[in-house]
Each structure stands twice: as structure tokens, then as C-alpha cells.
Design a protein around this motif. Structure first.
Motif, PDB file in Angstrom:
ATOM      1  N   PRO A 112       0.809  -1.235   0.000  1.00 49.45           N
ATOM      2  CA  PRO A 112       0.000   0.000   0.000  1.00 49.45           C
ATOM      3  C   PRO A 112       0.837   1.278   0.000  1.00 49.45           C
ATOM      4  O   PRO A 112       0.548   2.211  -0.757  1.00 49.45           O
ATOM      5  CB  PRO A 112      -0.824  -0.118   1.286  1.00 49.45           C
ATOM      6  N   ILE A 113       1.882   1.321   0.846  1.00 51.41           N
ATOM      7  CA  ILE A 113       2.700   2.542   0.910  1.00 51.41           C
ATOM      8  C   ILE A 113       3.476   2.723  -0.390  1.00 51.41           C
ATOM      9  O   ILE A 113       3.593   3.845  -0.913  1.00 51.41           O
ATOM     10  CB  ILE A 113       3.656   2.493   2.118  1.00 51.41           C
ATOM     11  N   GLY A 114       4.017   1.638  -0.941  1.00 52.69           N
ATOM     12  CA  GLY A 114       4.717   1.732  -2.215  1.00 52.69           C
ATOM     13  C   GLY A 114       3.790   2.214  -3.321  1.00 52.69           C
ATOM     14  O   GLY A 114       4.173   3.054  -4.152  1.00 52.69           O
ATOM     15  N   THR A 115       2.569   1.688  -3.327  1.00 55.63           N
ATOM     16  CA  THR A 115       1.578   2.140  -4.317  1.00 55.63           C
ATOM     17  C   THR A 115       1.273   3.620  -4.137  1.00 55.63           C
ATOM     18  O   THR A 115       1.186   4.379  -5.115  1.00 55.63           O
ATOM     19  CB  THR A 115       0.275   1.328  -4.167  1.00 55.63           C
ATOM     20  N   LEU A 116       1.126   4.043  -2.892  1.00 56.86           N
ATOM     21  CA  LEU A 116       0.848   5.446  -2.595  1.00 56.86           C
ATOM     22  C   LEU A 116       1.966   6.346  -3.130  1.00 56.86           C
ATOM     23  O   LEU A 116       1.702   7.374  -3.774  1.00 56.86           O
ATOM     24  CB  LEU A 116       0.694   5.624  -1.085  1.00 56.86           C
ATOM     25  N   VAL A 117       3.213   5.953  -2.902  1.00 57.07           N
ATOM     26  CA  VAL A 117       4.362   6.753  -3.351  1.00 57.07           C
ATOM     27  C   VAL A 117       4.396   6.837  -4.876  1.00 57.07           C
ATOM     28  O   VAL A 117       4.492   7.926  -5.459  1.00 57.07           O
ATOM     29  CB  VAL A 117       5.680   6.163  -2.808  1.00 57.07           C
ATOM     30  N   PHE A 118       4.329   5.692  -5.535  1.00 58.38           N
ATOM     31  CA  PHE A 118       4.471   5.679  -6.987  1.00 58.38           C
ATOM     32  C   PHE A 118       3.256   6.292  -7.685  1.00 58.38           C
ATOM     33  O   PHE A 118       3.396   6.961  -8.714  1.00 58.38           O
ATOM     34  CB  PHE A 118       4.731   4.254  -7.482  1.00 58.38           C
ATOM     35  N   ALA A 119       2.058   6.079  -7.122  1.00 60.01           N
ATOM     36  CA  ALA A 119       0.866   6.682  -7.725  1.00 60.01           C
ATOM     37  C   ALA A 119       0.930   8.198  -7.613  1.00 60.01           C
ATOM     38  O   ALA A 119       0.607   8.924  -8.574  1.00 60.01           O
ATOM     39  CB  ALA A 119      -0.394   6.151  -7.037  1.00 60.01           C
ATOM     40  N   THR A 120       1.349   8.703  -6.456  1.00 53.16           N
ATOM     41  CA  THR A 120       1.470  10.154  -6.279  1.00 53.16           C
ATOM     42  C   THR A 120       2.503  10.725  -7.237  1.00 53.16           C
ATOM     43  O   THR A 120       2.278  11.768  -7.873  1.00 53.16           O
ATOM     44  CB  THR A 120       1.851  10.494  -4.826  1.00 53.16           C
ATOM     45  N   LEU A 121       3.651  10.060  -7.343  1.00 55.38           N
ATOM     46  CA  LEU A 121       4.699  10.508  -8.261  1.00 55.38           C
ATOM     47  C   LEU A 121       4.184  10.514  -9.704  1.00 55.38           C
ATOM     48  O   LEU A 121       4.432  11.450 -10.474  1.00 55.38           O
ATOM     49  CB  LEU A 121       5.912   9.588  -8.133  1.00 55.38           C
ATOM     50  N   PHE A 122       3.425   9.470 -10.072  1.00 58.31           N
ATOM     51  CA  PHE A 122       2.856   9.391 -11.422  1.00 58.31           C
ATOM     52  C   PHE A 122       1.916  10.562 -11.693  1.00 58.31           C
ATOM     53  O   PHE A 122       1.994  11.219 -12.741  1.00 58.31           O
ATOM     54  CB  PHE A 122       2.103   8.068 -11.597  1.00 58.31           C
ATOM     55  N   PHE A 123       1.029  10.842 -10.736  1.00 56.69           N
ATOM     56  CA  PHE A 123       0.068  11.932 -10.941  1.00 56.69           C
ATOM     57  C   PHE A 123       0.758  13.300 -10.950  1.00 56.69           C
ATOM     58  O   PHE A 123       0.337  14.212 -11.674  1.00 56.69           O
ATOM     59  CB  PHE A 123      -1.020  11.892  -9.872  1.00 56.69           C
ATOM     60  N   MET A 124       1.827  13.453 -10.176  1.00 58.52           N
ATOM     61  CA  MET A 124       2.569  14.718 -10.186  1.00 58.52           C
ATOM     62  C   MET A 124       3.211  14.959 -11.549  1.00 58.52           C
ATOM     63  O   MET A 124       3.137  16.056 -12.114  1.00 58.52           O
ATOM     64  CB  MET A 124       3.626  14.726  -9.078  1.00 58.52           C
ATOM     65  N   ILE A 125       3.839  13.917 -12.089  1.00 48.86           N
ATOM     66  CA  ILE A 125       4.502  14.065 -13.386  1.00 48.86           C
ATOM     67  C   ILE A 125       3.477  14.232 -14.508  1.00 48.86           C
ATOM     68  O   ILE A 125       3.637  15.080 -15.392  1.00 48.86           O
ATOM     69  CB  ILE A 125       5.419  12.850 -13.657  1.00 48.86           C
ATOM     70  N   SER A 126       2.398  13.440 -14.447  1.00 52.64           N
ATOM     71  CA  SER A 126       1.406  13.513 -15.528  1.00 52.64           C
ATOM     72  C   SER A 126       0.661  14.844 -15.525  1.00 52.64           C
ATOM     73  O   SER A 126       0.402  15.426 -16.584  1.00 52.64           O
ATOM     74  CB  SER A 126       0.415  12.353 -15.415  1.00 52.64           C
ATOM     75  N   SER A 127       0.309  15.357 -14.338  1.00 57.72           N
ATOM     76  CA  SER A 127      -0.379  16.659 -14.298  1.00 57.72           C
ATOM     77  C   SER A 127       0.549  17.775 -14.755  1.00 57.72           C
ATOM     78  O   SER A 127       0.123  18.708 -15.448  1.00 57.72           O
ATOM     79  CB  SER A 127      -0.907  16.949 -12.887  1.00 57.72           C
ATOM     80  N   GLY A 128       1.832  17.664 -14.385  1.00 60.96           N
ATOM     81  CA  GLY A 128       2.806  18.653 -14.853  1.00 60.96           C
ATOM     82  C   GLY A 128       3.019  18.571 -16.351  1.00 60.96           C
ATOM     83  O   GLY A 128       3.127  19.602 -17.040  1.00 60.96           O
ATOM     84  N   ALA A 129       3.060  17.346 -16.878  1.00 56.79           N
ATOM     85  CA  ALA A 129       3.232  17.164 -18.328  1.00 56.79           C
ATOM     86  C   ALA A 129       2.041  17.745 -19.091  1.00 56.79           C
ATOM     87  O   ALA A 129       2.210  18.362 -20.154  1.00 56.79           O
ATOM     88  CB  ALA A 129       3.394  15.682 -18.645  1.00 56.79           C
ATOM     89  N   SER A 130       0.835  17.559 -18.558  1.00 54.79           N
ATOM     90  CA  SER A 130      -0.362  18.115 -19.199  1.00 54.79           C
ATOM     91  C   SER A 130      -0.314  19.638 -19.226  1.00 54.79           C
ATOM     92  O   SER A 130      -0.666  20.270 -20.230  1.00 54.79           O
ATOM     93  CB  SER A 130      -1.622  17.653 -18.456  1.00 54.79           C
ATOM     94  N   ALA A 131       0.142  20.222 -18.119  1.00 52.77           N
ATOM     95  CA  ALA A 131       0.244  21.684 -18.065  1.00 52.77           C
ATOM     96  C   ALA A 131       1.284  22.199 -19.055  1.00 52.77           C
ATOM     97  O   ALA A 131       1.085  23.237 -19.696  1.00 52.77           O
ATOM     98  CB  ALA A 131       0.594  22.131 -16.645  1.00 52.77           C
ATOM     99  N   LEU A 132       2.392  21.473 -19.198  1.00 54.20           N
ATOM    100  CA  LEU A 132       3.412  21.867 -20.174  1.00 54.20           C
ATOM    101  C   LEU A 132       2.871  21.781 -21.592  1.00 54.20           C
ATOM    102  O   LEU A 132       3.130  22.648 -22.429  1.00 54.20           O
ATOM    103  CB  LEU A 132       4.645  20.963 -20.028  1.00 54.20           C
TER     104      LEU A 132
END
Length: 521
Positions: A271-291
Motif C-alpha cells: 500500500p505505501i509503495g503504491t501510494l508513493v508511486f501513484a502520487t509521483l505518477f500523478f505529479m509528473i502527468s499533471s505537470g506534463a499536461s500543463a506543459l
């Protein structure tokens, strides 16, 4: 007198001073913040009770609904807190937290090892300070509890690896924000040819507070340098009192929950590993969309600069909660226990949410009073350029302490530091910018109204003022070491000389703390 008549004046300091002093004296955080908010509202409305009441109602409503739309940042952060409380409680009832503590006990054989592991995790999880404090706290708490590490010590471990690591890491929400500010400053002064990232990297060894705060934390973890209030908390923890029970249950702590006997360490790490990687994924993807929307090429730094931190934390927590539920079912946890965990876990975060809402409210009022601008104005005048790094470190520290925000201090003080450097001695540009970053983190560490400090208390499940008071001596020691370093660097114009002076003082401070800690044993 008119609205904002007290803005950008010495009286703008009154609300934070009232809140901070009362919090320290009474240990009642909500009462103190509430009185600070009331004082600020009265100042902003010429002491008119009706106008102040209307103003406060508007501000409180604005925490949820602002400018005709939901205040998504605040709601996402609050939602993240609630979801993380549920995840933590589910991990507990599944027996996974106990299984992890039993597993780690075979490998982590001492209190020192538990402290070092927590510090290591804090340095590894560097994508965001909120995320760092809350997630690392959830992972480490079962282990540090097992080895009788006080919750105050755990909060110090979390807080002193959150902002200090994030502020010197380019691949983090902090690093991206600072790089964006630096880019604007360089463009303003006709220095666009300098690489923003390379300038940030050059400033890392000049950020004395962040570096020596981490080094002191390492020495405290290795040598048990517990002095002052921290010593008392650690002694109480050895007697089984991890926190002051007379003050009630601290934020982030659930009531005694039942624990299944079928738990496994996978129920914690997945669960914690999923939380870390999912958050990192959403941070990068939302930033990529904004770019992409801005027709800018993708880069990792650029994605972190444009990312939606609050939304990414919330979505990552939702995914993490889903995986935690699945793992609980796999570990044969009953539906009744799962329901209890979800309710108790969400409820456990309410004290932290109340404090955070009050802190956001007083931060908004302090912003309206332009307290930060008043603090920045103190830097104006004929100050010898050799003293500028040290002066900016002090002013940034005081500003962050009074306003409770590092990021706000960066936004206010970095442009002022650059202007002063360009007007006096261009070679001092980077040292002065670095001293602002360092001072802001120092002030944030000391401030009871800082959201990062509040969430470190929550992650450790520690009473908030206990965390502030136990961390304060260490923060002041590192601040003094940093101040001397900036003074030497200003007079010599040598980063190496400043760092060397701070290093010598650091060694002396550690030796003094070690002697004092042993004398109290």
C-alpha cells in the motif's frame, strides 16, 4: 482610518506574535490561533465588530469556496489527510504494522537503528514536504514505538528531513518552485543565459541551514544528543510514555484498534509503495499536461514546476486506499474491522485538520496585513554588502516564523535579495539567494503556525507544541552556525571559507551537545 490601514506596518506583526506567544505559553494551539485571527480581523477592519465578523465569515468560507469555485488546493490537502488516516488505520487493523515491527526487530536491533532508518526514509521520500512527513511517519511509527522513541523525537526526524531535503532537491515540488522563481529573477536582471537548474545546483552548498540541519540530525540519531525538552520526552518514552497523555490523544493517532493475527509486511509495503508511486505518477502527468497546454517541451523539472501537488496527493491517496482495502481483504480482515478502521482513521485526522484550517486562516490574514512586505522593508537602507547574506538569512527567518510559510517567504524575499545584490555587489547574488532559502526553512522549523511543522506533528502523532519546543533548540543551534558562515562568506566572498567556518562551529556544537547529554545521563 480605512481598510488595510495597518497593512505593511509594525502592527501587522501583532496577529502572528499573539498566536505564537500564546501557543507557547498556554500550549492551546487552536485558542492561540483563534485569538491571533481575531486580532488580525479587527486590525483589518478598524476594530469594527460587525465588519470583522463579516470579514471572518468570508475568509472561512474562502477556505472551501473561493472566487466562484471550490478551493481545490485546500480540499485536496484535507482529503489527503483523511485518506492517509484511513490507510494507516487499515494497515494497523490488518496486523501489517505489527508484522513490520516484528520483521524489523530482527534487523533493526536498537533505538539508534530505528532513528537512522527513519532519517534514511525521510531523505529518500523527497518529492514533497507534506508527503514526506505524513508517509514516512506512517511507516516509521510502529518501529520507533517498539524501540521507545518518543513521538517528539520522531516529529523532529520527520520535520528535519522534510524541508531541508526538499529545498536542496531539484526534483521536488520545492525545487521546481524555487527554480521557477530563480528563472524569473534572472530574466528580470538580464541574466537569462544562465541555466536555471545549474544556478540552483550551485546554490546547494551555500544553503548552510539545510546542510547542517541534516548533519546535526544524523549526529542526534547516532549519538543520542538529547538535550532540553527532548531529553525529558525521551526519558518518558523509555518509561512507556511515548507522548504526554495528560494532553489527550495527539493528531494522527487512532483510538486503540483491533489487530488481526494474519498480517504480513506486504500489507504495509505494497500500500505505501503504491501510494508513493501513484502520487509521483500523478505529479509528473499533471505537470506534463500543463506543459503541453502551454506548448512547452516536456522535462522532469518542468513537470514538477507545473504539477498540481494537491490533486496528485489526493489521487495518489485514493489509489493507495484502494490497494490497502484489497490487501486487508487478502489478509482476511473482517468487514467490521475494516469499517472500524475507516471511521477511526478518518476521525484521527480531525485535530490536525482543525489546526491546519486555523493556520490557513491566519496565514491569509497575515498576507492581507502584508506582514511579509513589512519584514522585507527592514532590509532597506545602507547595509554593507559584506553583511547582506547574514542580514537576509535573519530577515527570511523572521518572515517565515511570523507568516508560517517558506514558500511565501521565497516569493517575497528572493526578488528583494536579488535587487539588493545587483545594486551593491553582483558577486553576492547567489549567496544572498541561498541565504534567503536557508533562513526561510529555519523560520519554518521554529514557527508553530507553519503548515509543514503542523503536518510533521501529525505524521509523528505528536502534540504540536511539544514538537515545536523540542525541535527549537536544535534549530537555533544550526541557525547560529549558519549565520556565522554567512557572515564569513560575506566578508571573504568565498563559499568555501563560509562553509569551513560553519563546519568548525558545527563540530564544536556537537562536542558540546555530546558532553551535555552525557552529563545528564
Amino acid at each position: 482610518m480605512t481598510l488595510l490601514s495597518y497593512a505593511d506596518s509594525a502592527l501587522s506583526l501583532l496577529p502572528p506574535v499573539v498566536a505564537i506567544v500564546l501557543a507557547v505559553l498556554t500550549r492551546k494551539v487552536l485558542l492561540s490561533l483563534g485569538l491571533g485571527i481575531l486580532v488580525g480581523a479587527l486590525l483589518l477592519n478598524d476594530f469594527s465588530p460587525l465588519a470583522s465578523a463579516s470579514f471572518l465569515a468570508e475568509r472561512v468560507t474562502g477556505l472551501v469556496w473561493s472566487e466562484g469555485a471550490l478551493n481545490s488546493w485546500n480540499l485536496y490537502i484535507l482529503g489527503f489527510l483523511v485518506l492517509l488516516g484511513m490507510i494507516t488505520a487499515l494497515i494497523t487493523v490488518s496486523g501489517a504494522a505489527r508484522a513490520f515491527a516484528d520483521w524489523a526487530r530482527q534487523r533493526i536491533r536498537s533505538k539508534r537503528d530505528a532513528n537512522l532508518l527513519t532519517m534514511f526514509l525521510g531523505c529518500v521520500v523527497f518529492i514533497d514536504d507534506y508527503f514526506n512527513s505524513l508517509v514516512v511517519g506512517s511507516i516509521s511509527r510502529p518501529l520507533t514505538d517498539r524501540y521507545h522513541v518518543s513521538r517528539a523525537k520522531l516529529a523532529y526526524l520527520l520535520d528535519s528531513t522534510a524541508a531541508p531535503v526538499c529545498v536542496i532537491s531539484p526534483v521536488s515540488s520545492w525545487g521546481a518552485y524555487i527554480i521557477a522563481l530563480i528563472g524569473g529573477i534572472l530574466a528580470t536582471h538580464g541574466m537569462s543565459d544562465l541555466g536555471h537548474l545549474s544556478v540552483f545546483v550551485q546554490m546547494i552548498p551555500m544553503n548552510f541551514y539545510a546542510i547542517f540541519a541534516l548533519l546535526l540530525l544524523l549526529c542526534v540519531a547516532l549519538m543520542g544528543l538529547d538535550v532540553g525538552p527532548m531529553k525529558a520526552h525521551e526519558q518518558n518514552a523509555m518509561r512507556g510514555n511515548l507522548y504526554d497523555e495528560a494532553k489527550g490523544t495527539p493528531p494522527g493517532a487512532s483510538a486503540e484498534l483491533p489487530e488481526a493475527d494474519t498480517g504480513s509486511i506486504a500489507g504495509l509495503f505494497i500500500p505505501i509503495g503504491t501510494l508513493v508511486f501513484a502520487t509521483l505518477f500523478f505529479m509528473i502527468s499533471s505537470g506534463a499536461s500543463a506543459l503541453a497546454e502551454a506548448n512547452l517541451p516536456f522535462s522532469l523539472i518542468g513537470a514538477f514546476e507545473k504539477t498540481d501537488v494537491g490533486g496528485s496527493l489526493f489521487l495518489g491517496a485514493l489509489v493507495g486506499l484502494g490497494v490497502t482495502l484489497v490487501m486487508a481483504l487478502v489478509q482476511k480482515v473482517s468487514a467490521a474491522m475494516i469499517a472500524t478502521a475507516i471511521v477511526q482513521g478518518g476521525r484521527s485526522m480531525l485535530p490536525a485538520i482543525y489546526i491546519l484550517l486555523f493556520a490557513w486562516t491566519i496565514a491569509g490574514i497575515i498576507g492581507s496585513l502584508e506582514t511579509g512586505k513589512f519584514m522585507a522593508s527592514l532590509a532597506s537602507g545602507n547595509i554593507p554588502f559584506a553583511l547582506l547574506p547574514a542580514v537576509m538569512f535573519i530577515l527570511a527567518g523572521l518572515t517565515a516564523f511570523a507568516t508560517g510559510t517558506s514558500w511565501g517567504t521565497f516569493g517575497i524575499m528572493l526578488p528583494i535579495a536579488a535587487d539588493m545584490a545587483m545594486g551593491s555587489h553582483t558577486a553576492m547574488m547567489l549567496p544572498m539567494l541561498a541565504s534567503v532559502l536557508a533562513g526561510a526553512v529555519f523560520g519554518d522549523h521554529c514557527s508553530p503556525i507553519s503548515d509543514t511543522t503542523i503536518l510533521s506533528s501529525t505524521g509523528a502523532s505528536c502534540h504540536h507544541i511539544d514538537h515545536v519546543m523540542t525541535q527549537l533548540p536544535y534549530a537555533l543551534i544550526v541557525a547560529f552556525i549558519s549565520l556565522v558562515g554567512y557572515g564569513v562568506m560575506g566578508f571573504t566572498e568565498s563559499v568555501l571559507a563560509g562553509f569551513g567556518a560553519s563546519s568548525v562551529l558545527f563540530v564544536l556544537a556537537v562536542l558540546m551537545l555530546r558532553r551535555r547529554a552525557r552529563a545528564n545521563d
